[in-house]
Design a protein around this motif. Structure first.
Motif, PDB file in Angstrom:
ATOM      1  N   ASP A 123       9.868  79.511  -3.667  1.00  0.00           N
ATOM      2  CA  ASP A 123       9.111  79.228  -4.878  1.00  0.00           C
ATOM      3  C   ASP A 123      10.020  79.488  -6.092  1.00  0.00           C
ATOM      4  O   ASP A 123      10.819  80.426  -6.083  1.00  0.00           O
ATOM      5  N   ALA A 124       9.897  78.683  -7.121  1.00  0.00           N
ATOM      6  CA  ALA A 124      10.765  78.790  -8.302  1.00  0.00           C
ATOM      7  C   ALA A 124      10.758  80.190  -8.911  1.00  0.00           C
ATOM      8  O   ALA A 124      11.775  80.648  -9.447  1.00  0.00           O
ATOM      9  N   ASN A 125       9.623  80.891  -8.814  1.00  0.00           N
ATOM     10  CA  ASN A 125       9.514  82.227  -9.414  1.00  0.00           C
ATOM     11  C   ASN A 125      10.298  83.300  -8.665  1.00  0.00           C
ATOM     12  O   ASN A 125      10.565  84.358  -9.224  1.00  0.00           O
ATOM     13  N   ILE A 126      10.620  83.027  -7.400  1.00  0.00           N
ATOM     14  CA  ILE A 126      11.353  84.044  -6.619  1.00  0.00           C
ATOM     15  C   ILE A 126      12.673  83.518  -6.055  1.00  0.00           C
ATOM     16  O   ILE A 126      13.263  84.131  -5.176  1.00  0.00           O
ATOM     17  N   GLN A 127      13.150  82.383  -6.569  1.00  0.00           N
ATOM     18  CA  GLN A 127      14.433  81.841  -6.097  1.00  0.00           C
ATOM     19  C   GLN A 127      15.579  82.823  -6.311  1.00  0.00           C
ATOM     20  O   GLN A 127      16.583  82.772  -5.593  1.00  0.00           O
ATOM     21  N   GLY A 128      15.401  83.711  -7.258  1.00  0.00           N
ATOM     22  CA  GLY A 128      16.447  84.702  -7.533  1.00  0.00           C
ATOM     23  C   GLY A 128      16.728  85.627  -6.366  1.00  0.00           C
ATOM     24  O   GLY A 128      17.720  86.366  -6.388  1.00  0.00           O
ATOM     25  N   LEU A 129      15.882  85.587  -5.330  1.00  0.00           N
ATOM     26  CA  LEU A 129      16.147  86.419  -4.152  1.00  0.00           C
ATOM     27  C   LEU A 129      17.454  86.037  -3.464  1.00  0.00           C
ATOM     28  O   LEU A 129      18.047  86.860  -2.768  1.00  0.00           O
ATOM     29  N   VAL A 130      17.910  84.810  -3.657  1.00  0.00           N
ATOM     30  CA  VAL A 130      19.197  84.432  -3.038  1.00  0.00           C
ATOM     31  C   VAL A 130      20.329  85.291  -3.603  1.00  0.00           C
ATOM     32  O   VAL A 130      21.330  85.512  -2.931  1.00  0.00           O
ATOM     33  N   PHE A 131      20.145  85.794  -4.824  1.00  0.00           N
ATOM     34  CA  PHE A 131      21.189  86.630  -5.420  1.00  0.00           C
ATOM     35  C   PHE A 131      21.288  87.991  -4.743  1.00  0.00           C
ATOM     36  O   PHE A 131      22.316  88.656  -4.835  1.00  0.00           O
ATOM     37  N   VAL A 132      20.219  88.409  -4.050  1.00  0.00           N
ATOM     38  CA  VAL A 132      20.279  89.651  -3.282  1.00  0.00           C
ATOM     39  C   VAL A 132      21.299  89.478  -2.149  1.00  0.00           C
ATOM     40  O   VAL A 132      22.119  90.358  -1.894  1.00  0.00           O
ATOM     41  N   ALA A 133      21.250  88.315  -1.488  1.00  0.00           N
ATOM     42  CA  ALA A 133      22.224  88.022  -0.427  1.00  0.00           C
ATOM     43  C   ALA A 133      23.635  87.928  -1.011  1.00  0.00           C
ATOM     44  O   ALA A 133      24.600  88.416  -0.414  1.00  0.00           O
ATOM     45  N   ALA A 134      23.746  87.317  -2.196  1.00  0.00           N
ATOM     46  CA  ALA A 134      25.051  87.181  -2.844  1.00  0.00           C
ATOM     47  C   ALA A 134      25.615  88.546  -3.222  1.00  0.00           C
ATOM     48  O   ALA A 134      26.811  88.817  -3.031  1.00  0.00           O
ATOM     49  N   VAL A 135      24.758  89.426  -3.723  1.00  0.00           N
ATOM     50  CA  VAL A 135      25.205  90.778  -4.102  1.00  0.00           C
ATOM     51  C   VAL A 135      25.713  91.528  -2.879  1.00  0.00           C
ATOM     52  O   VAL A 135      26.746  92.206  -2.939  1.00  0.00           O
ATOM     53  N   SER A 136      25.011  91.394  -1.764  1.00  0.00           N
ATOM     54  CA  SER A 136      25.431  92.074  -0.539  1.00  0.00           C
ATOM     55  C   SER A 136      26.856  91.672  -0.146  1.00  0.00           C
ATOM     56  O   SER A 136      27.690  92.520   0.191  1.00  0.00           O
ATOM     57  N   GLU A 137      27.142  90.373  -0.235  1.00  0.00           N
ATOM     58  CA  GLU A 137      28.491  89.888   0.098  1.00  0.00           C
ATOM     59  C   GLU A 137      29.527  90.387  -0.916  1.00  0.00           C
ATOM     60  O   GLU A 137      30.625  90.798  -0.549  1.00  0.00           O
ATOM     61  N   MET A 138      29.170  90.345  -2.206  1.00  0.00           N
ATOM     62  CA  MET A 138      30.114  90.789  -3.244  1.00  0.00           C
ATOM     63  C   MET A 138      30.399  92.282  -3.119  1.00  0.00           C
ATOM     64  O   MET A 138      31.526  92.726  -3.365  1.00  0.00           O
ATOM     65  N   GLN A 139      29.390  93.060  -2.729  1.00  0.00           N
ATOM     66  CA  GLN A 139      29.611  94.500  -2.545  1.00  0.00           C
ATOM     67  C   GLN A 139      30.591  94.740  -1.398  1.00  0.00           C
ATOM     68  O   GLN A 139      31.439  95.637  -1.492  1.00  0.00           O
ATOM     69  N   GLN A 140      30.489  93.935  -0.346  1.00  0.00           N
ATOM     70  CA  GLN A 140      31.449  94.072   0.753  1.00  0.00           C
ATOM     71  C   GLN A 140      32.860  93.699   0.295  1.00  0.00           C
ATOM     72  O   GLN A 140      33.837  94.333   0.693  1.00  0.00           O
ATOM     73  N   ALA A 141      32.945  92.676  -0.549  1.00  0.00           N
ATOM     74  CA  ALA A 141      34.247  92.275  -1.090  1.00  0.00           C
ATOM     75  C   ALA A 141      34.834  93.392  -1.942  1.00  0.00           C
ATOM     76  O   ALA A 141      36.011  93.740  -1.805  1.00  0.00           O
ATOM     77  N   ALA A 142      34.011  93.960  -2.821  1.00  0.00           N
ATOM     78  CA  ALA A 142      34.479  95.034  -3.714  1.00  0.00           C
ATOM     79  C   ALA A 142      34.934  96.253  -2.914  1.00  0.00           C
ATOM     80  O   ALA A 142      35.914  96.908  -3.262  1.00  0.00           O
ATOM     81  N   ALA A 143      34.231  96.541  -1.815  1.00  0.00           N
ATOM     82  CA  ALA A 143      34.591  97.692  -0.980  1.00  0.00           C
ATOM     83  C   ALA A 143      35.946  97.495  -0.298  1.00  0.00           C
ATOM     84  O   ALA A 143      36.650  98.472  -0.013  1.00  0.00           O
ATOM     85  N   ARG A 144      36.337  96.247  -0.066  1.00  0.00           N
ATOM     86  CA  ARG A 144      37.588  95.963   0.643  1.00  0.00           C
ATOM     87  C   ARG A 144      38.758  95.676  -0.301  1.00  0.00           C
ATOM     88  O   ARG A 144      39.907  95.705   0.112  1.00  0.00           O
ATOM     89  N   GLU A 145      38.465  95.370  -1.542  1.00  0.00           N
ATOM     90  CA  GLU A 145      39.504  94.964  -2.493  1.00  0.00           C
ATOM     91  C   GLU A 145      40.305  96.165  -2.997  1.00  0.00           C
ATOM     92  O   GLU A 145      39.737  97.163  -3.429  1.00  0.00           O
ATOM     93  N   GLU A 146      41.631  96.048  -2.948  1.00  0.00           N
ATOM     94  CA  GLU A 146      42.499  97.122  -3.410  1.00  0.00           C
ATOM     95  C   GLU A 146      42.976  96.899  -4.840  1.00  0.00           C
ATOM     96  O   GLU A 146      43.285  97.853  -5.554  1.00  0.00           O
ATOM     97  N   ASP A 147      43.042  95.651  -5.268  1.00  0.00           N
ATOM     98  CA  ASP A 147      43.491  95.330  -6.629  1.00  0.00           C
ATOM     99  C   ASP A 147      42.401  95.742  -7.619  1.00  0.00           C
ATOM    100  O   ASP A 147      41.282  95.221  -7.574  1.00  0.00           O
ATOM    101  N   PRO A 148      42.716  96.670  -8.553  1.00  0.00           N
ATOM    102  CA  PRO A 148      41.700  97.167  -9.495  1.00  0.00           C
ATOM    103  C   PRO A 148      41.098  96.066 -10.377  1.00  0.00           C
ATOM    104  O   PRO A 148      39.900  96.107 -10.676  1.00  0.00           O
ATOM    105  N   GLU A 149      41.901  95.091 -10.782  1.00  0.00           N
ATOM    106  CA  GLU A 149      41.382  94.013 -11.631  1.00  0.00           C
ATOM    107  C   GLU A 149      40.389  93.144 -10.866  1.00  0.00           C
ATOM    108  O   GLU A 149      39.332  92.779 -11.389  1.00  0.00           O
ATOM    109  N   LYS A 150      40.721  92.789  -9.639  1.00  0.00           N
ATOM    110  CA  LYS A 150      39.810  91.983  -8.826  1.00  0.00           C
ATOM    111  C   LYS A 150      38.525  92.762  -8.541  1.00  0.00           C
ATOM    112  O   LYS A 150      37.429  92.213  -8.592  1.00  0.00           O
ATOM    113  N   LYS A 151      38.687  94.051  -8.219  1.00  0.00           N
ATOM    114  CA  LYS A 151      37.511  94.887  -7.932  1.00  0.00           C
ATOM    115  C   LYS A 151      36.595  94.925  -9.155  1.00  0.00           C
ATOM    116  O   LYS A 151      35.372  94.794  -9.019  1.00  0.00           O
TER     117      LYS A 151
END
Length: 195
Positions: A123-151
């Protein structure tokens, strides 16, 4: 040797000399480097099928896990370009299976999710839930990234994605409670925890 040297950098892979050398090299003796070079040449011409064929050849000829990971990320980018998000994610998951400590595949998956709100079937009112999945992936990326600028960049993206979460009142109106599990359908088919 010229193909190998030029193939070490993005700038080198984008030269006409690299593609010409790769073509000759591949005709003489098929190799991973030559196949990658020919895939790059096909990409320049936006010949996606030919590029994928050469990347598949390169993947078969690759020995080192790093080379396989790189090729799979190229394949994922082609799938994404062609609107095949599920296939792109599958290639990225294969890359992560070879080297779980990579950050880039997680970033690419997060971007796939973040650009899919309207395709989610939600539903258009809750489409933002896809960003929860996106945040989960980005958090995993940030946890693995060693470059401070990329992190820092990843953390900035996480903050932007979180700002796109649906309002709690809208979630409540749809019968969704914070902390409960919810599966996003469509090509994503991913289960999230409602914020």
């Amino acid at each position: 040797n010229v193909s190998k040297l030029l193939g070490r950098s993005k700038e080198g892979r984008e030269t006409d000399l690299y593609t010409t050398c790769a073509d000759y090299s591949y005709q003489i003796s098929p190799s991973m480097e030559a196949a990658k070079g020919l895939a790059q040449a096909a990409l320049k011409k936006q010949d996606w099928d030919r590029a994928m064929d050469y990347y598949e050849e390169a993947l078969k000829l690759a020995i080192q896990p790093d080379d396989k990971c790189e090729i799979l990320k190229y394949e994922a980018a082609i799938h994404q370009q062609r609107g095949r998000k599920s296939a792109a994610r599958e290639a990225l998951r294969k890359s992560l299976a070879l080297d779980p400590e990579q950050a880039e595949p997680h970033v690419m998956i997060a971007n796939l999710y973040a650009t899919s709100a309207k395709e989610s079937g939600l539903d258009a009112n809750i489409q933002g839930l896809v960003f929860v999945a996106a945040v989960s992936e980005m958090q995993q990326a940030a946890a693995r990234e060693e470059d401070p600028e990329k992190k820092a960049s990843y953390n900035s993206t996480i903050a932007k994605y979180k700002a796109a979460y649906p309002e709690k009142s809208m979630l409540f109106m749809k019968g969704l409670q914070s902390g409960s599990s919810y599966t996003i359908g469509g090509w994503m088919g991913v289960t999230i925890t409602v914020p």
